[in-house]
Write a protein that holds these residues in place. Structure first.
Motif, PDB file in Angstrom:
ATOM      1  N   ALA A 245    -153.973  60.106 -87.048  1.00 25.04           N
ATOM      2  CA  ALA A 245    -153.951  58.709 -86.755  1.00 25.04           C
ATOM      3  C   ALA A 245    -155.614  58.558 -86.326  1.00 25.04           C
ATOM      4  O   ALA A 245    -155.987  57.580 -86.300  1.00 25.04           O
ATOM      5  N   LEU A 246    -156.465  59.363 -85.859  1.00 24.90           N
ATOM      6  CA  LEU A 246    -157.608  59.137 -85.515  1.00 24.90           C
ATOM      7  C   LEU A 246    -158.648  59.344 -86.538  1.00 24.90           C
ATOM      8  O   LEU A 246    -159.686  58.596 -86.617  1.00 24.90           O
ATOM      9  N   LEU A 247    -158.350  59.938 -87.594  1.00 27.15           N
ATOM     10  CA  LEU A 247    -159.232  60.249 -88.780  1.00 27.15           C
ATOM     11  C   LEU A 247    -158.536  59.964 -89.747  1.00 27.15           C
ATOM     12  O   LEU A 247    -157.628  60.680 -90.435  1.00 27.15           O
TER      13      LEU A 247
ATOM     14  N   PHE B  87    -159.070  59.948 -93.162  1.00 29.79           N
ATOM     15  CA  PHE B  87    -159.059  60.971 -94.094  1.00 29.79           C
ATOM     16  C   PHE B  87    -158.261  61.930 -94.194  1.00 29.79           C
ATOM     17  O   PHE B  87    -158.150  62.601 -95.064  1.00 29.79           O
ATOM     18  N   LEU B  88    -157.348  62.028 -93.162  1.00 26.28           N
ATOM     19  CA  LEU B  88    -156.428  63.353 -92.929  1.00 26.28           C
ATOM     20  C   LEU B  88    -155.024  62.598 -93.040  1.00 26.28           C
ATOM     21  O   LEU B  88    -154.443  62.156 -92.213  1.00 26.28           O
ATOM     22  N   PRO B  89    -154.627  62.682 -94.540  1.00 25.99           N
ATOM     23  CA  PRO B  89    -153.259  62.004 -94.700  1.00 25.99           C
ATOM     24  C   PRO B  89    -152.077  62.832 -94.045  1.00 25.99           C
ATOM     25  O   PRO B  89    -151.760  64.066 -94.542  1.00 25.99           O
ATOM     26  N   ILE B  90    -151.395  62.237 -93.188  1.00 22.28           N
ATOM     27  CA  ILE B  90    -150.195  62.912 -92.555  1.00 22.28           C
ATOM     28  C   ILE B  90    -149.130  63.193 -93.757  1.00 22.28           C
ATOM     29  O   ILE B  90    -148.327  64.214 -93.452  1.00 22.28           O
ATOM     30  N   GLU B  91    -149.149  62.321 -94.362  1.00 24.40           N
ATOM     31  CA  GLU B  91    -148.083  62.594 -95.763  1.00 24.40           C
ATOM     32  C   GLU B  91    -147.908  63.753 -96.305  1.00 24.40           C
ATOM     33  O   GLU B  91    -147.167  64.351 -96.684  1.00 24.40           O
TER      34      GLU B  91
ATOM     35  N   GLY C 275    -152.544  58.610 -81.262  1.00 24.57           N
ATOM     36  CA  GLY C 275    -153.824  58.326 -81.779  1.00 24.57           C
ATOM     37  C   GLY C 275    -154.055  56.852 -81.998  1.00 24.57           C
ATOM     38  O   GLY C 275    -155.552  56.356 -81.882  1.00 24.57           O
ATOM     39  N   LYS C 276    -153.258  55.948 -82.182  1.00 23.43           N
ATOM     40  CA  LYS C 276    -153.392  54.485 -82.079  1.00 23.43           C
ATOM     41  C   LYS C 276    -153.671  54.063 -80.907  1.00 23.43           C
ATOM     42  O   LYS C 276    -154.508  52.842 -81.028  1.00 23.43           O
TER      43      LYS C 276
ATOM     44  N   LEU D 115    -152.062  50.196 -90.117  1.00 22.85           N
ATOM     45  CA  LEU D 115    -151.918  50.239 -88.709  1.00 22.85           C
ATOM     46  C   LEU D 115    -153.059  50.279 -87.820  1.00 22.85           C
ATOM     47  O   LEU D 115    -153.364  50.275 -87.039  1.00 22.85           O
ATOM     48  N   LEU D 116    -154.048  51.376 -88.709  1.00 22.41           N
ATOM     49  CA  LEU D 116    -155.195  51.635 -87.955  1.00 22.41           C
ATOM     50  C   LEU D 116    -156.065  50.323 -87.636  1.00 22.41           C
ATOM     51  O   LEU D 116    -156.587  49.949 -86.453  1.00 22.41           O
ATOM     52  N   VAL D 117    -156.117  49.399 -88.616  1.00 16.13           N
ATOM     53  CA  VAL D 117    -156.662  48.091 -88.502  1.00 16.13           C
ATOM     54  C   VAL D 117    -156.248  47.329 -87.294  1.00 16.13           C
ATOM     55  O   VAL D 117    -156.613  46.497 -86.490  1.00 16.13           O
TER      56      VAL D 117
END
Length: 154
Positions: free
Chosen positions: A16-18, A20-24, A54-55, A113-115
């Motif tokens: 959630a913070l980075l 480029f790390l895909p949780i999927e 993270g969000k 969601l990050l945006v």
């Protein structure tokens, strides 16, 4: 199972913070290692809880940063200020509308969601709206991904 839940929780915070790390990718591995409907749902909720934390960080960065001199300088541009005021007017006093937008972003991912976490902080969306909508939306999304991966593997 406890270690899997804790690992998924931690990985989802990092994801959630980075961006480029895909949780999927972690979800696929977690589903392969932990078969079953109950495990899929538990791991989905753990991932949802971590992603929410993270969000909240992104939300707080934006909420506190809006009063900075840099942000105020950006808001002095007429077009930017008009957009900010338009979205603020849409969100203020309309927690159901704000919650619906956040829920869609959390569960479907459109808008990202990050945006939307950042925008929610800028617009000072109430935390009592932000937190549960993101938690429930992310938990549903990740549980469904775990269930799908579990179905595919087993």
């Amino acid at each position: 199972m406890f270690l899997a839940l804790l690992s998924m929780f931690g990985l989802s915070i990092a994801s959630a913070l980075l961006p480029f790390l895909p949780i999927e990718a972690f979800i696929i591995g977690g589903a392969a290692a932990n078969p079953g409907t109950a495990a899929s749902i538990a791991l989905g909720v753990a991932a949802g809880a971590g992603a929410t934390i993270g969000k909240v960080v992104w939300y707080e960065v934006a909420r506190r940063g809006i009063s900075s001199s840099w942000a105020q300088k950006k808001l002095s541009a007429p077009k930017v200020k008009a957009g900010y005021e338009r979205w603020t007017a849409r969100m203020e006093g309309r927690p159901v509308y704000a919650g619906a937008v956040m829920f869609v972003a959390a569960s479907v991912g459109l808008p990202p969601l990050l945006v939307m976490s950042f925008v929610a902080g800028l617009l000072k969306m109430p935390m009592w709206v932000f937190l549960p909508t993101v938690l429930v939306g992310r938990s549903i999304r990740f549980s469904l991904l775990f269930l799908g991966a579990d179905f595919a593997f087993h």
